[in-house]
Design a protein around this motif. Structure first.
Motif, mmCIF file in Angstrom:
data_model
loop_
_atom_site.group_PDB
_atom_site.id
_atom_site.type_symbol
_atom_site.label_atom_id
_atom_site.label_comp_id
_atom_site.label_asym_id
_atom_site.label_seq_id
_atom_site.Cartn_x
_atom_site.Cartn_y
_atom_site.Cartn_z
ATOM 1 N N GLN A 230 0.820 -1.212 0.000
ATOM 2 C CA GLN A 230 0.000 0.000 0.000
ATOM 3 C C GLN A 230 0.856 1.264 0.000
ATOM 4 O OE1 GLN A 230 -2.620 0.400 3.378
ATOM 5 N NE2 GLN A 230 -3.424 2.375 2.697
ATOM 6 N N TRP A 231 2.004 1.230 0.716
ATOM 7 C CA TRP A 231 2.772 2.454 0.917
ATOM 8 C C TRP A 231 4.172 2.426 0.322
ATOM 9 C CZ3 TRP A 231 -0.129 6.328 1.992
ATOM 10 C CH2 TRP A 231 -1.236 6.189 2.819
ATOM 11 N N CYS A 232 4.732 1.266 0.061
ATOM 12 C CA CYS A 232 6.128 1.200 -0.374
ATOM 13 C C CYS A 232 6.304 1.678 -1.816
ATOM 14 C CB CYS A 232 6.675 -0.222 -0.253
ATOM 15 S SG CYS A 232 7.032 -0.713 1.439
ATOM 16 N N ALA A 233 7.323 2.489 -2.025
ATOM 17 C CA ALA A 233 7.737 2.897 -3.362
ATOM 18 C C ALA A 233 9.028 2.154 -3.702
ATOM 19 C CB ALA A 233 7.966 4.400 -3.416
ATOM 20 N N PRO A 234 9.312 1.958 -4.989
ATOM 21 C CA PRO A 234 10.537 1.244 -5.363
ATOM 22 C C PRO A 234 11.780 2.093 -5.104
ATOM 23 C CG PRO A 234 9.420 2.076 -7.315
ATOM 24 C CD PRO A 234 8.491 2.328 -6.159
ATOM 25 N N GLY A 235 12.910 1.415 -5.021
ATOM 26 C CA GLY A 235 14.172 2.131 -4.861
ATOM 27 C C GLY A 235 14.596 2.230 -3.413
ATOM 28 N N SER A 236 15.775 2.799 -3.216
ATOM 29 C CA SER A 236 16.332 2.923 -1.879
ATOM 30 C C SER A 236 16.983 4.290 -1.716
ATOM 31 C CB SER A 236 17.367 1.824 -1.618
ATOM 32 O OG SER A 236 18.465 1.953 -2.503
ATOM 33 N N ILE A 237 17.314 4.634 -0.482
ATOM 34 C CA ILE A 237 18.014 5.881 -0.176
ATOM 35 C C ILE A 237 19.263 5.554 0.620
ATOM 36 C CG2 ILE A 237 15.951 7.343 -0.183
ATOM 37 C CD1 ILE A 237 15.906 7.087 2.885
ATOM 38 N N ILE A 238 20.226 6.473 0.598
ATOM 39 C CA ILE A 238 21.409 6.368 1.452
ATOM 40 C C ILE A 238 21.449 7.621 2.326
ATOM 41 C CG2 ILE A 238 23.923 6.301 1.553
ATOM 42 C CD1 ILE A 238 23.898 4.675 -1.008
ATOM 43 N N VAL A 239 21.495 7.401 3.629
ATOM 44 C CA VAL A 239 21.454 8.512 4.581
ATOM 45 C C VAL A 239 22.583 8.357 5.595
ATOM 46 C CG1 VAL A 239 18.984 8.962 4.357
ATOM 47 C CG2 VAL A 239 19.780 7.242 5.997
ATOM 48 N N THR A 240 22.900 9.472 6.254
ATOM 49 C CA THR A 240 23.926 9.491 7.295
ATOM 50 C C THR A 240 23.272 9.622 8.657
ATOM 51 O OG1 THR A 240 25.532 10.535 5.801
ATOM 52 C CG2 THR A 240 25.976 10.698 8.154
ATOM 53 N N ALA A 241 23.781 8.893 9.635
ATOM 54 C CA ALA A 241 23.281 8.997 11.005
ATOM 55 C C ALA A 241 23.791 10.293 11.627
ATOM 56 C CB ALA A 241 23.758 7.803 11.828
ATOM 57 N N THR A 242 22.864 11.192 11.976
ATOM 58 C CA THR A 242 23.259 12.494 12.528
ATOM 59 C C THR A 242 22.542 12.845 13.817
ATOM 60 O OG1 THR A 242 21.579 13.656 11.204
ATOM 61 C CG2 THR A 242 23.788 13.432 10.234
ATOM 62 N N ASN A 243 21.667 11.965 14.324
ATOM 63 C CA ASN A 243 20.903 12.326 15.511
ATOM 64 C C ASN A 243 20.398 11.065 16.208
ATOM 65 O OD1 ASN A 243 19.702 13.980 17.421
ATOM 66 N ND2 ASN A 243 18.720 15.300 15.912
ATOM 67 N N PHE A 244 19.765 11.275 17.360
ATOM 68 C CA PHE A 244 19.256 10.202 18.203
ATOM 69 C C PHE A 244 17.749 10.317 18.310
ATOM 70 C CE2 PHE A 244 18.597 8.838 22.822
ATOM 71 C CZ PHE A 244 18.574 7.486 22.523
ATOM 72 N N CYS A 245 17.069 9.187 18.158
ATOM 73 C CA CYS A 245 15.624 9.132 18.365
ATOM 74 C C CYS A 245 15.401 8.578 19.774
ATOM 75 C CB CYS A 245 14.972 8.223 17.323
ATOM 76 S SG CYS A 245 13.166 8.139 17.440
ATOM 77 N N PRO A 246 15.039 9.430 20.732
ATOM 78 C CA PRO A 246 15.021 8.999 22.136
ATOM 79 C C PRO A 246 13.847 8.089 22.445
ATOM 80 C CG PRO A 246 14.203 11.238 21.948
ATOM 81 C CD PRO A 246 14.699 10.855 20.582
ATOM 82 N N PRO A 247 14.046 7.158 23.371
ATOM 83 C CA PRO A 247 12.947 6.292 23.800
ATOM 84 C C PRO A 247 11.968 7.065 24.677
ATOM 85 C CG PRO A 247 14.894 5.850 25.117
ATOM 86 C CD PRO A 247 15.312 6.830 24.051
ATOM 87 N N ASN A 248 10.772 6.540 24.780
ATOM 88 C CA ASN A 248 9.758 7.094 25.674
ATOM 89 C C ASN A 248 9.147 5.930 26.439
ATOM 90 O OD1 ASN A 248 7.600 8.249 26.985
ATOM 91 N ND2 ASN A 248 6.874 9.414 25.222
ATOM 92 N N TYR A 249 9.674 5.678 27.617
ATOM 93 C CA TYR A 249 9.270 4.496 28.369
ATOM 94 C C TYR A 249 7.870 4.614 28.960
ATOM 95 C CZ TYR A 249 14.161 3.256 27.834
ATOM 96 O OH TYR A 249 15.380 2.957 27.304
ATOM 97 N N SER A 250 7.297 5.816 28.921
ATOM 98 C CA SER A 250 5.921 5.962 29.386
ATOM 99 C C SER A 250 4.928 5.436 28.357
ATOM 100 C CB SER A 250 5.610 7.431 29.696
ATOM 101 O OG SER A 250 5.591 8.203 28.504
ATOM 102 N N LYS A 251 5.419 5.191 27.135
ATOM 103 C CA LYS A 251 4.577 4.645 26.077
ATOM 104 C C LYS A 251 5.265 3.419 25.473
ATOM 105 C CE LYS A 251 2.461 9.077 24.853
ATOM 106 N NZ LYS A 251 2.155 10.019 23.756
ATOM 107 N N PRO A 252 5.302 2.335 26.219
ATOM 108 C CA PRO A 252 6.070 1.159 25.765
ATOM 109 C C PRO A 252 5.552 0.524 24.495
ATOM 110 C CG PRO A 252 4.709 0.613 27.672
ATOM 111 C CD PRO A 252 4.656 2.106 27.508
#
Length: 247
Positions: free
Chosen positions: A88-110
């Protein structure tokens, strides 16, 4: 072998591949996006890069969940990502990205936060997210990902930060593995001294560097080391960026 066993074998091999075995280096995760088509926030972040456009990464970036971030040691690494298993949502192809940040956890919403351990998750800029999906309304999609070699233009960049008592350097634009595991510094008249990771790819030293030419030695996670001798002149100023050698 009859048709039933052929189909069963094919199904088994498919499941094995999707669960990380015999998959050519690909692993599974999920991806979301932040910001808008302008890209959202490109200043600051948990890797210490102050301006992602100034520091060449631009919008081809991602924040990583705890399982991938490795306490900031993965900053600068490159990933190839493609949407999969969601017609339903996937498009063909791929991307190349660089890791530049942190996605923090939220333990109040496990059960609602995709960045909670032990989940592997990428939070992409919207322009990158819509390259692998048909529409940003997808919100969250399953992805395949793998580490890839970082291709960079020019040499490793060193941005001088901090103050005269505690100088820092932000290391970026690193080719090859991309993630820096060790940095050493040498001021003129002295020897090599190991720097300490302050956070992300920000490295600090107690050496007195003001008024001295400075050399750096950079080691990446594959064990390769490159030196940039006297890359910083004696008259350098805090905030300036200097370009050294490259892998």
């Amino acid at each position: 072998m009859n048709l039933f066993w052929i189909c069963l074998s094919f199904l088994f091999l498919s499941v094995v591949r999707l669960n990380g075995a015999d998959n050519g280096g690909w692993d599974t995760a999920h991806a979301t996006f932040y910001g808008d088509m302008g890209g959202g926030e490109t200043i600051g972040g948990a890797c210490g890069y102050s301006d992602l456009f100034l520091q060449i990464y631009g919008l081809k970036t991602t924040a990583l969940s705890t399982a991938l971030f490795n306490g900031g040691a993965t900053c600068g690494a490159c990933y190839e990502i493609q949407c999969f298993n969601d017609p339903q949502w996937c498009a063909p192809g791929s991307i190349i990205v660089t890791a530049t940040n942190f996605c923090p956890p939220n333990y109040s919403k496990p059960y609602e936060n995709w960045c909670n351990p032990p989940l592997k998750h990428f939070d992409l800029s919207m322009p990158m997210f819509v390259k692998i999906t048909k529409d940003y309304h997808a919100g969250i999609v399953p992805v395949l990902f793998r580490r890839v070699t970082c291709s960079r233009k020019g040499g490793i960049k060193f941005q001088m930060k901090g103050n005269q008592w505690t100088p820092f350097v932000v290391v970026f634009n690193v080719a090859g593995d991309g993630d820096v595991t060790a940095v050493s510094v040498k001021a003129d008249g002295g020897g090599w001294t190991a720097m300490i990771r302050n956070w992300g790819q920000v490295w600090q030293t107690s050496e007195k560097l003001v008024g001295r030419s400075v050399s750096f030695s950079v080691t990446t996670s594959d064990g390769r080391t490159v030196q940039s001798l006297n890359v910083v002149p004696r008259n350098w100023r805090f905030g300036q960026i200097f370009e050294g050698n490259q892998f």
